[in-house]
Design an enzyme around this catalytic site. Structure first.
Site, PDB file in Angstrom:
ATOM      1  N   LYS A   3       0.859   4.609   6.826  1.00 27.34           N
ATOM      2  CA  LYS A   3       0.276   5.462   5.782  1.00 27.34           C
ATOM      3  C   LYS A   3       0.952   6.827   5.827  1.00 27.34           C
ATOM      4  O   LYS A   3       1.737   7.136   6.713  1.00 27.34           O
ATOM      5  CB  LYS A   3      -1.234   5.641   5.989  1.00 27.34           C
ATOM      6  CG  LYS A   3      -2.054   4.353   6.027  1.00 27.34           C
ATOM      7  CD  LYS A   3      -2.089   3.627   4.700  1.00 27.34           C
ATOM      8  CE  LYS A   3      -2.898   2.328   4.811  1.00 27.34           C
ATOM      9  NZ  LYS A   3      -2.798   1.509   3.584  1.00 27.34           N
ATOM     10  N   SER A  25       0.800  -1.225   0.000  1.00 25.00           N
ATOM     11  CA  SER A  25       0.000   0.000   0.000  1.00 25.00           C
ATOM     12  C   SER A  25       0.834   1.276   0.000  1.00 25.00           C
ATOM     13  O   SER A  25       0.325   2.345  -0.311  1.00 25.00           O
ATOM     14  CB  SER A  25      -0.947   0.016   1.206  1.00 25.00           C
ATOM     15  OG  SER A  25      -0.236   0.169   2.416  1.00 25.00           O
TER      16      SER A  25
END
Length: 256
Positions: free
Chosen positions: A141, A70
Site C-alpha cells: 500500500k 489494489s
C-alpha cells in the site's frame, strides 16, 4: 649369471588382455567417478547459490509478486517488484507517499490463518523469491499518513487532507475518487495510515476503522519500500515518484 627375474608365461597370462571385459570395466571406473564428482559439485554450487539468494532476500532486497489490483495503475497484477529492506534499517522511517510492503498481522488481519507448518515454510521461501503470491498477511500500500498526522476525507473538492493541506493524488487509478468513505482520524505515533492507489478496489486502513488498532499499521511491521519494478521487462525500472505530499506540513505546523 643373469639374476634379474623374468616374468613367466603363467605370470603374463594373468594380465588382462586389451579389450577384455575386466580391462573395459577398469577403464570405465574413472569415468563414473568423474561424472559423480561433477554432479556433486553442481549440487553444492546450486545449494550455495540458493542460500546466497535467500540471504539477500531476507536482509537486502526481496522480490515481491503483486497479487491484486489494489495499487493500479502504479503496480499491476503479476508485476514483480523489488522491495528495499535497507530503506528503513538505519534510523529512517516511512514517509508520506512511500509505497511499502508490510505484515498486516494485528492491523489488517487480526489473526494469521492456520496452515501446515511444512507447506507454510515452503510457500514462504517461494514467496520470498517472488515465485508465488505472498503470504496472506503481506500487503502492499501507499503511506498517506504518519505518526501525529490528521488525515481527513474529504474537502469540498473531494480531496484527502493531511494536516489541513489538500493532497492532489496524481497516482490514483483513472476515474477513481480519493475515497468513497468519509473519515477524520489522527494517526498515533509509531503507526501509519495506508491506502491503495486504486481506491475503489482496495481494502486498506479505511476498512479497519472499527477494528482493534483502527487500521493503523505499526512502523515495525513494515518489511521494506518498493523501489523498483523488475518484471515484466516492458515495465522494468524504478517506481514513479510523486510530489503529492510536498506541501504537507508536519503535525506541529512547520514544513518538513
Amino acid at each position: 649369471m643373469d639374476t634379474e627375474a623374468k616374468p613367466s608365461e603363467r605370470d603374463r597370462s594373468f594380465a588382462p588382455a586389451a579389450g577384455s571385459e575386466e580391462g573395459s570395466r577398469s577403464s570405465r571406473i574413472p569415468e563414473r567417478s568423474t561424472t559423480s564428482t561433477s554432479w556433486r559439485r553442481t549440487a553444492v554450487l546450486g545449494a550455495v547459490c540458493s542460500v546466497f539468494v535467500l540471504l539477500v532476500s531476507a536482509f537486502v532486497v526481496q522480490p515481491f509478486l503483486i497479487p491484486s489490483g489494489s495499487m493500479e495503475s502504479t503496480l499491476r497484477v503479476g508485476d514483480r517488484v523489488l522491495v528495499n529492506k535497507l530503506a528503513y534499517r538505519f534510523g529512517s522511517e516511512p514517509r508520506r507517499g512511500d509505497v511499502v510492503v508490510f505484515d498486516g498481522t494485528g492491523s489488517f488481519v487480526q489473526e494469521p490463518p492456520r496452515e501446515n507448518p511444512v507447506t507454510g515454510l515452503l510457500h514462504g521461501a517461494a514467496a520470498s523469491l517472488g515465485l508465488v503470491e505472498p503470504v496472506e498477511t503481506d500487503y502492499v500500500k501507499r503511506v498517506v499518513g504518519v505518526g501525529g498526522d490528521r488525515v481527513v476525507c474529504c474537502d469540498k473538492r473531494g480531496r484527502v487532507e493531511v494536516n489541513g493541506h489538500p493532497v492532489d493524488e496524481d497516482y490514483l487509478y483513472p476515474g477513481d475518487v480519493p475515497s468513497g468513505v468519509r473519515f477524520d482520524i489522527v494517526v498515533p505515533d509509531g503507526t501509519l495510515w495506508m491506502m491503495g492507489d486504486h481506491r475503489s478496489n482496495s481494502r486498506d486502513s479505511r476498512d479497519h476503522l472499527g477494528e482493534p488498532g483502527g487500521g493503523m499499521v505499526p512502523v515495525g511491521m513494515v518489511i521494506g519500500r518498493v523501489d523498483w519494478i523488475g518484471w515484466p521487462l516492458g515495465r522494468l525500472g524504478s517506481l514513479p515518484g510523486s510530489a503529492a505530499f510536498s506541501g504537507v506540513r508536519a503535525p506541529g505546523g512547520a514544513h518538513e
